[in-house]
Design a protein around this motif. Structure first.
Motif, PDB file in Angstrom:
ATOM      1  N   GLU A  36      -3.208 -13.152  -2.397  1.00  0.00           N
ATOM      2  CA  GLU A  36      -3.236 -12.113  -3.434  1.00  0.00           C
ATOM      3  C   GLU A  36      -3.513 -10.736  -2.828  1.00  0.00           C
ATOM      4  N   LYS A  37      -4.407 -10.700  -1.847  1.00  0.00           N
ATOM      5  CA  LYS A  37      -4.716  -9.429  -1.176  1.00  0.00           C
ATOM      6  C   LYS A  37      -3.484  -8.913  -0.438  1.00  0.00           C
ATOM      7  N   ARG A  38      -2.804  -9.798   0.285  1.00  0.00           N
ATOM      8  CA  ARG A  38      -1.593  -9.391   1.024  1.00  0.00           C
ATOM      9  C   ARG A  38      -0.511  -8.941   0.056  1.00  0.00           C
ATOM     10  N   LYS A  39      -0.372  -9.601  -1.086  1.00  0.00           N
ATOM     11  CA  LYS A  39       0.636  -9.220  -2.082  1.00  0.00           C
ATOM     12  C   LYS A  39       0.354  -7.802  -2.569  1.00  0.00           C
ATOM     13  N   ALA A  40      -0.915  -7.482  -2.813  1.00  0.00           N
ATOM     14  CA  ALA A  40      -1.283  -6.130  -3.247  1.00  0.00           C
ATOM     15  C   ALA A  40      -0.966  -5.112  -2.152  1.00  0.00           C
ATOM     16  N   GLU A  41      -1.217  -5.482  -0.893  1.00  0.00           N
ATOM     17  CA  GLU A  41      -0.894  -4.587   0.229  1.00  0.00           C
ATOM     18  C   GLU A  41       0.606  -4.333   0.315  1.00  0.00           C
ATOM     19  N   VAL A  42       1.388  -5.391   0.190  1.00  0.00           N
ATOM     20  CA  VAL A  42       2.851  -5.257   0.275  1.00  0.00           C
ATOM     21  C   VAL A  42       3.365  -4.402  -0.879  1.00  0.00           C
ATOM     22  N   ASP A  43       2.827  -4.619  -2.067  1.00  0.00           N
ATOM     23  CA  ASP A  43       3.238  -3.811  -3.217  1.00  0.00           C
ATOM     24  C   ASP A  43       2.930  -2.329  -2.965  1.00  0.00           C
ATOM     25  N   GLY A  44       1.752  -2.060  -2.404  1.00  0.00           N
ATOM     26  CA  GLY A  44       1.378  -0.675  -2.093  1.00  0.00           C
ATOM     27  C   GLY A  44       2.277  -0.070  -1.030  1.00  0.00           C
ATOM     28  N   LYS A  45       2.603  -0.858  -0.004  1.00  0.00           N
ATOM     29  CA  LYS A  45       3.501  -0.374   1.051  1.00  0.00           C
ATOM     30  C   LYS A  45       4.881  -0.074   0.480  1.00  0.00           C
ATOM     31  N   PHE A  46       5.322  -0.903  -0.427  1.00  0.00           N
ATOM     32  CA  PHE A  46       6.634  -0.714  -1.045  1.00  0.00           C
ATOM     33  C   PHE A  46       6.664   0.626  -1.780  1.00  0.00           C
ATOM     34  N   VAL A  47       5.608   0.916  -2.517  1.00  0.00           N
ATOM     35  CA  VAL A  47       5.537   2.178  -3.262  1.00  0.00           C
ATOM     36  C   VAL A  47       5.535   3.363  -2.293  1.00  0.00           C
ATOM     37  N   ARG A  48       4.708   3.291  -1.235  1.00  0.00           N
ATOM     38  CA  ARG A  48       4.645   4.391  -0.264  1.00  0.00           C
ATOM     39  C   ARG A  48       5.991   4.565   0.452  1.00  0.00           C
ATOM     40  N   MET A  49       6.647   3.442   0.739  1.00  0.00           N
ATOM     41  CA  MET A  49       7.935   3.501   1.420  1.00  0.00           C
ATOM     42  C   MET A  49       8.964   4.218   0.526  1.00  0.00           C
ATOM     43  N   TYR A  50       8.937   3.930  -0.766  1.00  0.00           N
ATOM     44  CA  TYR A  50       9.853   4.599  -1.692  1.00  0.00           C
ATOM     45  C   TYR A  50       9.567   6.100  -1.730  1.00  0.00           C
ATOM     46  N   GLU A  51       8.286   6.437  -1.755  1.00  0.00           N
ATOM     47  CA  GLU A  51       7.918   7.852  -1.760  1.00  0.00           C
ATOM     48  C   GLU A  51       8.394   8.539  -0.475  1.00  0.00           C
ATOM     49  N   ASP A  52       8.260   7.842   0.670  1.00  0.00           N
ATOM     50  CA  ASP A  52       8.734   8.409   1.948  1.00  0.00           C
ATOM     51  C   ASP A  52      10.243   8.599   1.919  1.00  0.00           C
ATOM     52  N   TRP A  53      10.965   7.644   1.357  1.00  0.00           N
ATOM     53  CA  TRP A  53      12.433   7.750   1.295  1.00  0.00           C
ATOM     54  C   TRP A  53      12.842   8.901   0.373  1.00  0.00           C
ATOM     55  N   SER A  54      12.198   8.972  -0.810  1.00  0.00           N
ATOM     56  CA  SER A  54      12.590  10.039  -1.754  1.00  0.00           C
ATOM     57  C   SER A  54      12.208  11.423  -1.219  1.00  0.00           C
ATOM     58  N   ALA A  55      11.183  11.510  -0.363  1.00  0.00           N
ATOM     59  CA  ALA A  55      10.785  12.793   0.229  1.00  0.00           C
ATOM     60  C   ALA A  55      11.592  13.089   1.497  1.00  0.00           C
ATOM     61  N   GLY A  56      12.417  12.150   1.930  1.00  0.00           N
ATOM     62  CA  GLY A  56      13.258  12.363   3.102  1.00  0.00           C
ATOM     63  C   GLY A  56      12.554  12.082   4.424  1.00  0.00           C
ATOM     64  N   ARG A  57      11.415  11.417   4.398  1.00  0.00           N
ATOM     65  CA  ARG A  57      10.684  11.127   5.632  1.00  0.00           C
ATOM     66  C   ARG A  57      11.245   9.907   6.377  1.00  0.00           C
ATOM     67  N   ILE A  58      11.972   9.020   5.655  1.00  0.00           N
ATOM     68  CA  ILE A  58      12.660   7.912   6.336  1.00  0.00           C
ATOM     69  C   ILE A  58      14.111   7.891   5.870  1.00  0.00           C
ATOM     70  N   THR A  59      14.958   7.309   6.698  1.00  0.00           N
ATOM     71  CA  THR A  59      16.383   7.277   6.374  1.00  0.00           C
ATOM     72  C   THR A  59      16.669   6.185   5.352  1.00  0.00           C
ATOM     73  N   GLU A  60      17.836   6.282   4.729  1.00  0.00           N
ATOM     74  CA  GLU A  60      18.224   5.279   3.749  1.00  0.00           C
ATOM     75  C   GLU A  60      18.409   3.911   4.417  1.00  0.00           C
ATOM     76  N   TYR A  61      18.915   3.931   5.660  1.00  0.00           N
ATOM     77  CA  TYR A  61      19.093   2.676   6.405  1.00  0.00           C
ATOM     78  C   TYR A  61      17.745   1.973   6.581  1.00  0.00           C
ATOM     79  N   ASN A  62      16.735   2.718   7.040  1.00  0.00           N
ATOM     80  CA  ASN A  62      15.396   2.137   7.224  1.00  0.00           C
ATOM     81  C   ASN A  62      14.786   1.710   5.894  1.00  0.00           C
ATOM     82  N   PHE A  63      15.042   2.502   4.860  1.00  0.00           N
ATOM     83  CA  PHE A  63      14.538   2.147   3.532  1.00  0.00           C
ATOM     84  C   PHE A  63      15.119   0.804   3.097  1.00  0.00           C
ATOM     85  N   ASN A  64      16.428   0.636   3.247  1.00  0.00           N
ATOM     86  CA  ASN A  64      17.080  -0.615   2.847  1.00  0.00           C
ATOM     87  C   ASN A  64      16.597  -1.794   3.692  1.00  0.00           C
ATOM     88  N   LEU A  65      16.423  -1.564   4.971  1.00  0.00           N
ATOM     89  CA  LEU A  65      15.940  -2.607   5.877  1.00  0.00           C
ATOM     90  C   LEU A  65      14.532  -3.063   5.483  1.00  0.00           C
TER      91      LEU A  65
END
Length: 154
Positions: A36-65
Motif C-alpha cells: 500500500e505504501k509503494r502504491k501511494a509512492e507510485v501514484d505520487g510519482k505518476f502525478v509529478r511525472m505528469y506535471e514535469d511533462w506538462s511543464a516541458g521538463r521531460i520529453t513525451e517519449y520519456n513520459f510515455n515510457l
C-alpha cells in the motif's frame, strides 16, 4: 466441553496451527502495508511525472515510457493488495467459523439419539482409510472426521 467451558474449547480449536497462522498473518499484514505504501509512492510519482511533462521538463517519449512502467507496477500492486486482503480475511473467517462450530456443539450437546440431522449439521465428511493388518494379526483402520467450520481435530 462446549457446555462447561466454551472459551477454553474455542481457544483449543484455534490453537491448532495457531502459531503458523499468527506468523503468516503478521507477514501478510506487513507485506500489505509495504504494498500500500509503494502504491501511494507510485501514484505520487505518476502525478509529478505528469506535471514535469506538462511543464516541458521531460520529453513525451520519456513520459510515455515511464507511464507504461508505472501503470504496470500499479496493476501489480493492486493485484497483490487484493490477494493479501483476501488472505487476511480468510484468516479472520477461521476464528468466526470456530465460534459457529462451538455454538452448534452447544446446541446439540448431550444427544440421546444419533440422527441424520445431527450428523449433517456437525460433520462435513468422514474419511475411512483402507484397513491394514499389523504384525500381531490385529486389524487397524484409520478414520478421520472433518467437522463443519473447523475441519479435523487431532
Amino acid at each position: 466441553r462446549a457446555q462447561l467451558s466454551e472459551e477454553k474449547l474455542l481457544q483449543q480449536i484455534l490453537k491448532n496451527g495457531d502459531r503458523e497462522r499468527m506468523t503468516a498473518a503478521k507477514r501478510q499484514e506487513s507485506e500489505l502495508k509495504r504494498a500500500e505504501k509503494r502504491k501511494a509512492e507510485v501514484d505520487g510519482k505518476f502525478v509529478r511525472m505528469y506535471e514535469d511533462w506538462s511543464a516541458g521538463r521531460i520529453t513525451e517519449y520519456n513520459f510515455n515510457l515511464l507511464t507504461k512502467k508505472y501503470q504496470a507496477e500499479q496493476q501489480e500492486l493492486d493485484e497483490k493488495i487484493s490477494r493479501l486482503q483476501a488472505e487476511l480475511s480468510a484468516e479472520q473467517q477461521t476464528a468466526l467459523d470456530a465460534e459457529k462450530w462451538v455454538a452448534l456443539i452447544k446446541q446439540y450437546a448431550n444427544p440421546t439419539k444419533l440422527t441424520a440431522e445431527l450428523l449433517n449439521t456437525l460433520i462435513e465428511k468422514i474419511v475411512i482409510h483402507e484397513a491394514t493388518k499389523s504384525a500381531d494379526g490385529m486389524r487397524d483402520q484409520e478414520i478421520e472426521i472433518y467437522y463443519r467450520f473447523i475441519g479435523k481435530i487431532d
